[in-house]
Scaffold this motif. Structure first.
Motif, short mmCIF file in Angstrom:
data_model
loop_
_atom_site.label_atom_id
_atom_site.label_comp_id
_atom_site.label_asym_id
_atom_site.label_seq_id
_atom_site.Cartn_x
_atom_site.Cartn_y
_atom_site.Cartn_z
N PHE A 47 -17.17 80.83 33.25
CA PHE A 47 -16.17 79.84 32.85
C PHE A 47 -15.62 80.31 31.51
N CYS A 49 -13.59 79.94 28.75
CA CYS A 49 -12.83 78.83 28.18
C CYS A 49 -13.20 78.61 26.71
N CYS A 92 -9.56 79.51 31.83
CA CYS A 92 -8.74 78.42 31.28
C CYS A 92 -7.55 79.05 30.57
N GLU A 98 -8.51 70.48 31.51
CA GLU A 98 -8.83 69.61 32.64
C GLU A 98 -8.61 70.30 33.98
N GLN A 101 -11.46 72.75 34.52
CA GLN A 101 -12.69 72.07 34.93
C GLN A 101 -12.63 71.65 36.39
N ASP A 102 -11.47 71.17 36.83
CA ASP A 102 -11.32 70.79 38.24
C ASP A 102 -11.47 72.02 39.14
N GLU A 126 -17.95 72.19 27.42
CA GLU A 126 -17.08 71.49 28.37
C GLU A 126 -17.34 71.96 29.80
N ILE A 127 -18.05 73.06 29.91
CA ILE A 127 -18.48 73.58 31.21
C ILE A 127 -19.24 72.53 32.02
N TRP A 129 -18.94 69.26 32.43
CA TRP A 129 -18.21 68.29 33.24
C TRP A 129 -17.75 68.94 34.55
N GLY A 130 -17.29 70.17 34.50
CA GLY A 130 -16.94 70.86 35.73
C GLY A 130 -18.14 71.12 36.62
N SER A 169 -15.57 69.92 24.11
CA SER A 169 -16.93 70.39 24.33
C SER A 169 -17.96 69.35 23.87
N PRO A 172 -18.72 66.00 27.42
CA PRO A 172 -18.95 66.08 28.88
C PRO A 172 -19.97 65.08 29.41
#
Length: 325
Positions: A47, A49, A92, A98, A101-102, A126-127, A129-130, A169, A172
Motif C-alpha cells: 500500500f 501511500c 495512492c 479514500e 483505501q477502497d 491509514e492502511i 481502514w482498507g 493515519s 482508522p
C-alpha cells in the motif's frame, strides 16, 4: 491504482551443497496472476501511500515502504510450508486516500475469496481502514450471522482520532468503531504498546467508552509476559477472525528510526515476536481464523542502515513462516 508485482525486487544469494532445503524468500515468492485459480497460501500486498501521514502532520515517505520491505525480505531464509505470492501494490495518487483505501479493500477481499491470507506492507497506518474493510467484506459475504472480528494493534498510538472532517493515519480504528456501530456489532480492539504521553485524554476517554483494551509500552516488557498473554487469550478466544496490525513506531527508535514518529521508549522487537508466536498458537487452540496482517509506517527516508526495513521484514517472516525450529 493497482500496480502488478515488480519481481526484480526479489533478488539474493543462492545456496547449494546442503542436504536440507536452502531456499530463500526470493526463490519462493511467486508473481500473483489475477486469472489463476484459487490457491491456498499467503499474499504480500503493498500500500504505497503517504497521504494519511501527510494529513496527520507526520513525516512523509511511507509510500516507499512496500518496496523497502520486499528488498529486506528477499534474502531471508525461507521456512514456509505454503505458497507465497507477491500480489502487487495499490498506489495512492493525487492525494486520493479514500479511493486508494477502497481499492485496497476490494483487492484484499478478492485475495481472501481465492483462499489467500494477505500480509499488507505500508504505507502509513491509514492502511488499517482498507485492510479491515477488505476482511469484513470477505467474511461477511454469505454469512447468516455476522462473524466476530477482532483487531490487535501493536502501536504507540490508539489511532482513534475523529475522522471528521477528513481521515488520516490517526483515524482508522475510530472508522472501524463507527463501522461496528452501524453494523450493530461489538468493537473488539486491543492495543499493545501505548505511549501515554503520545495520546490525549480525549483518546483515552473514547477508548474507555468503547471498551477498547490496551497495555502501555511499560507493560509490554519481559517479566510482564504472563499477564499480557492471559489478556491475549481472553481477547482471542471468543473471536471468529483475527486481524493483526503492527505500527513500526511502537518500537524504540534504536530499532525503528525509519518511521514518522520515532519512539523515545518503545518496546522490544523480541517481545513482539514472542507475542506473534503466542497468537499463532492461540488461534490454533481456539479455532480462530487469522486472516489478515499488515506492517505500517515504514519510512525509508529516515531509516538508518535499513534497520526499520529489516525489522519489518523479520516481522513478516514471523507471520508467514513456521519458525518453530
Amino acid at each position: 491504482m493497482f500496480e502488478p508485482p515488480t519481481m526484480t525486487l526479489w533478488q539474493g544469494r543462492a545456496d547449494t551443497g546442503e542436504s536440507a532445503p536452502v531456499w530463500r524468500w526470493h526463490q519462493r515468492v511467486e508473481a500473483w496472476d489475477r486469472q489463476q485459480p484459487a490457491t491456498p497460501g499467503m499474499a504480500l500486498v503493498g500500500f504505497a501511500c503517504d497521504e494519511g501521514v501527510r494529513r496527520n502532520g507526520g513525516r512523509v515517505g511511507a509510500r516507499q515502504g512496500p518496496a523497502a520491505i520486499r528488498r529486506a525480505l528477499a534474502n531471508l531464509a525461507w521456512h514456509g510450508e505454503t505458497r507465497c505470492f507477491d500480489a502487487g501494490d495499490i498506489i495512492c495518487s493525487d492525494r486520493g486516500l479514500e479511493s486508494a483505501q477502497d481499492e485496497l479493500a476490494a483487492h484484499l477481499s478478492g485475495l481472501l475469496h481465492r483462499r489467500l491470507v494477505p500480509v499488507v506492507l505500508g504505507g502509513g497506518h491509514e492502511i488499517a481502514w482498507g485492510s479491515f474493510q477488505g476482511l469484513a467484506g470477505a467474511v461477511a459475504a454469505g454469512a447468516e450471522v455476522a462473524p466476530t472480528i477482532g483487531v490487535i494493534n501493536f502501536d504507540a498510538h490508539f489511532d482513534l482520532r475523529n475522522p471528521a472532517p477528513g481521515a488520516s493515519s490517526g483515524t482508522p480504528f475510530r472508522q472501524i468503531a463507527h463501522w461496528c456501530e452501524r453494523q450493530g456489532c461489538d468493537f473488539h480492539y486491543l492495543v499493545l504498546g501505548i505511549n501515554p504521553s503520545a495520546n490525549t485524554q480525549a483518546l483515552f476517554q473514547f477508548a474507555e467508552a468503547n471498551q477498547v483494551r490496551w497495555r502501555t509500552d511499560i507493560d509490554c516488557r519481559a517479566g510482564a509476559d504472563v499477564a499480557v498473554y492471559r489478556e491475549l487469550e481472553q481477547f482471542v478466544a471468543p473471536l471468529d477472525y483475527l486481524y493483526v496490525t503492527v505500527c513500526l513506531d511502537v518500537f524504540s527508535a534504536c530499532y525503528a528510526p525509519g518511521v514518522s514518529a520515532p519512539a523515545a521508549v518503545g518496546i522490544e522487537p523480541a517481545w513482539v515476536i514472542a507475542a506473534v508466536r503466542a497468537l499463532k498458537n492461540l488461534c490454533r487452540e481456539h479455532a480462530v481464523g487469522w486472516l489478515m496482517a499488515d506492517i505500517a509506517e515504514l519510512n525509508p527516508c529516515f531509516d538508518s542502515d535499513d534497520r526499520t526495513a529489516k525489522l519489518a521484514a523479520r516481522l513478516v517472516h514471523e507471520i508467514v513462516c513456521d519458525v518453530s525450529v
